[in-house]
Design a protein around this motif. Structure first.
Motif, mmCIF file in Angstrom:
data_model
loop_
_atom_site.group_PDB
_atom_site.id
_atom_site.type_symbol
_atom_site.label_atom_id
_atom_site.label_comp_id
_atom_site.label_asym_id
_atom_site.label_seq_id
_atom_site.Cartn_x
_atom_site.Cartn_y
_atom_site.Cartn_z
ATOM 1 N N ASP A 116 -12.131 3.088 -2.293
ATOM 2 C CA ASP A 116 -10.775 2.996 -2.828
ATOM 3 C C ASP A 116 -10.805 3.405 -4.304
ATOM 4 O O ASP A 116 -11.468 2.756 -5.110
ATOM 5 N N ASP A 118 -8.747 2.964 -6.590
ATOM 6 C CA ASP A 118 -8.237 1.915 -7.467
ATOM 7 C C ASP A 118 -9.281 0.839 -7.749
ATOM 8 O O ASP A 118 -9.073 -0.009 -8.625
ATOM 9 N N ARG A 119 -10.379 0.857 -7.022
ATOM 10 C CA ARG A 119 -11.424 -0.146 -7.208
ATOM 11 C C ARG A 119 -12.694 0.444 -7.819
ATOM 12 O O ARG A 119 -13.749 -0.170 -7.799
ATOM 13 N N TYR A 363 -13.164 -4.685 0.866
ATOM 14 C CA TYR A 363 -13.489 -3.814 1.998
ATOM 15 C C TYR A 363 -13.764 -4.645 3.250
ATOM 16 O O TYR A 363 -13.297 -4.310 4.348
ATOM 17 N N ARG A 366 -10.335 -6.226 4.566
ATOM 18 C CA ARG A 366 -9.409 -5.269 5.168
ATOM 19 C C ARG A 366 -9.931 -4.755 6.508
ATOM 20 O O ARG A 366 -9.159 -4.578 7.456
ATOM 21 N N HIS A 433 -9.360 0.712 4.691
ATOM 22 C CA HIS A 433 -9.311 -0.347 3.686
ATOM 23 C C HIS A 433 -8.220 -0.147 2.639
ATOM 24 O O HIS A 433 -7.845 -1.083 1.946
ATOM 25 N N ASP A 434 -7.701 1.085 2.506
ATOM 26 C CA ASP A 434 -6.672 1.344 1.498
ATOM 27 C C ASP A 434 -5.261 1.360 2.083
ATOM 28 O O ASP A 434 -4.300 1.699 1.385
#
Length: 475
Positions: A116, A118-119, A363, A366, A433-434
């Motif tokens: 991701d 953003d992570r 992760y 999700r 996961h996203d």
């Protein structure tokens, strides 16, 4: 050479008769040259069989060993593939599927295998702190600060006492160099099956012969490893946790069993690719025993610092480290010390460390939640470790992926990861996961609908639970 051969599909008998007319060489080198000319002209295409050695030798009036030597030259050059009793055929150099976004697709891509964005930590603040004295030719390959940190990161998980460290431009670079400094073309390499796409690509490009070792929910199987060693593999590549695509991780029991098998083969190069490392929710268990002579543990930073941070640390035995370092001498292919210092600044930052821990938990959660959604809709699913889900289907995955495309999704069928005939043709590998909750619910519903449209039967929750209890559901 005679006239061009027809390019229509040929059966084995036709190919053998035509080729013996086209191949006129009397030495191994000339025979090999004739075969290569046929391939270059398109008279022989990928997958086409070559005449058996005995038939070719008889037709040319040469010693059988001459024909054997010609085929060996072709195999070492990666032109043909020799399969023992299965015969020799023209190699297929079709491109291996790669990870990443399908940039030319309008579909929602759930096949990327990416972390991701953003992570991924922002390196902007750390960048200002890493500039300093210029690094000149002849200096150590690995930055001293990174070496001290990496020593603590790696050595505690390894049984051998003598551990040497180096750095490469990512895990794939490390694996390629480790194999290249140990093997020659047509050497056998044991790979997990199903297998990480990059490992398949590395072995094919290197001209090595992949030997599949099945993977179950405890990792590489003991029987599979034993069979691969009996076939004379000179190296093996294993993912000890978060295996891609399955998400499997070695258990303590399985790792001990595999080490027991490897005790009788101490000079087989064992490469462990612990790609998920800091993000993993599973303990690390190694195949590398205390007395194993040739080994390497590779850990990259790409999953938690981002794919563009092309750096991996490799811990290995002294001989392997020396050979690896020779291929990484300063001034040729060393890893930038600025990058090394940036990685060190990030991994030693407490806020970044908290972010990496949170990303690993994200992760896992999700993937767990999506597996639960699928199971509730009649598609039993289990979540392992890693960025992806490996979903079993009651119908061929390609049929389901085609149905998903009609619903706006781009998914990846499992057969891209397969080395041997395996049930992965009925698997999807998903990166979910996203996805927001609403999108995850829509995708799960669309997968269930796609299974029905492809002629599959959905499991009721009660039947799914009974099957899991009886061991019928493969994890």
């Amino acid at each position: 050479m005679g006239p061009d051969l027809p390019t229509r599909p040929k059966d084995r008998i036709t190919v053998e008769r035509d080729l013996t007319l086209e191949i006129t060489g009397r030495t191994a080198a000339d025979i090999a040259a004739d075969v290569r000319a046929l391939i270059e002209r398109g008279a022989l295409r990928p997958g086409d069989p070559l005449p058996p050695v005995r038939s070719l030798a008889d037709a040319l009036g040469v010693n059988r060993n001459t024909a054997v030597a010609a085929y060996r030259q072709l195999a070492q050059a990666g032109v043909v593939i020799a399969r023992g009793r299965g015969g020799t055929s023209v190699a297929d150099h079709a491109a291996v599927a790669q990870e990443g976004f399908a940039t030319d697709s309008v579909l929602r891509d759930v096949a990327t295998g990416n972390p991701d964005p953003d992570r991924i930590p922002n390196p902007a603040i750390a960048l200002a702190s890493v500039a300093g004295r210029p690094v000149l030719y002849g200096e150590p390959v690995i930055d001293p600060g990174l070496e001290r940190w990496a020593g603590d990161w790696m050595r505690g998980d390894l049984a051998p006492a003598d551990v040497r460290l180096t750095v490469t431009s990512g895990a794939a670079d490390a694996v390629e160099r480790l194999l290249a400094q140990s093997l020659v073309r047509d050497d056998a390499v044991a790979l997990e099956d199903p297998c990480f796409l990059t490992s398949i690509h590395t072995v094919r490009v290197g001209g090595y012969r992949p030997v599949p070792v099945p993977v179950d929910d405890e990792g590489m199987t003991v029987a599979g490893l034993r069979a691969a060693l009996e076939q004379g593999v000179r190296a093996l590549v294993c993912t000890p946790r978060a295996q891609n695509p399955t998400g499997a991780s070695l258990t303590a029991r399985r790792a001990a069993e595999l080490r027991g098998v490897l005790q009788e083969h101490p000079y087989v190069l064992v490469i462990e690719d612990d790609h998920f490392s800091m993000l993993s929710r599973r303990p690390f268990h190694s195949l590398i025993g205390p007395e194993h002579r040739r080994w390497a543990l590779v850990r990259s930073v790409s999953k938690f610092l981002g794919p563009d941070m092309c750096l991996a640390v490799t811990a290995s035995d002294p001989d392997t480290a020396e050979r690896l370092a020779m291929r990484l001498s300063p001034g040729t292919t060393w890893v930038s010390h600025l990058l090394q210092r940036l990685v060190l600044a990030l991994v030693t930052d407490e806020e970044v460390a908290r972010g990496i821990e949170a990303a690993g938990a994200h992760y896992a959660e999700r993937n767990r939640a999506f597996a639960a959604r699928l199971t509730a809709l009649g598609v039993p699913a289990e979540h392992g470790d890693g960025l992806n889900l490996w979903v079993a289907l009651p119908v061929p995955a390609r049929d389901v992926s085609e149905q998903l495309m009609r619903r706006g999704w781009l998914a990846r069928a499992g057969d891209a990861f397969v080395l041997a005939d395996a049930p992965a043709a009925r698997r999807l590998r998903l990166t979910v996961h996203d996805l927001a909750d609403a999108d995850a619910e829509r995708l799960a519903a669309d997968i269930a609908a796609a299974v029905r449209a492809a002629g599959g039967r959905l499991e009721t929750p009660l039947a799914t639970e009974a099957a899991r209890g009886s061991g019928m559901i493969e994890r």
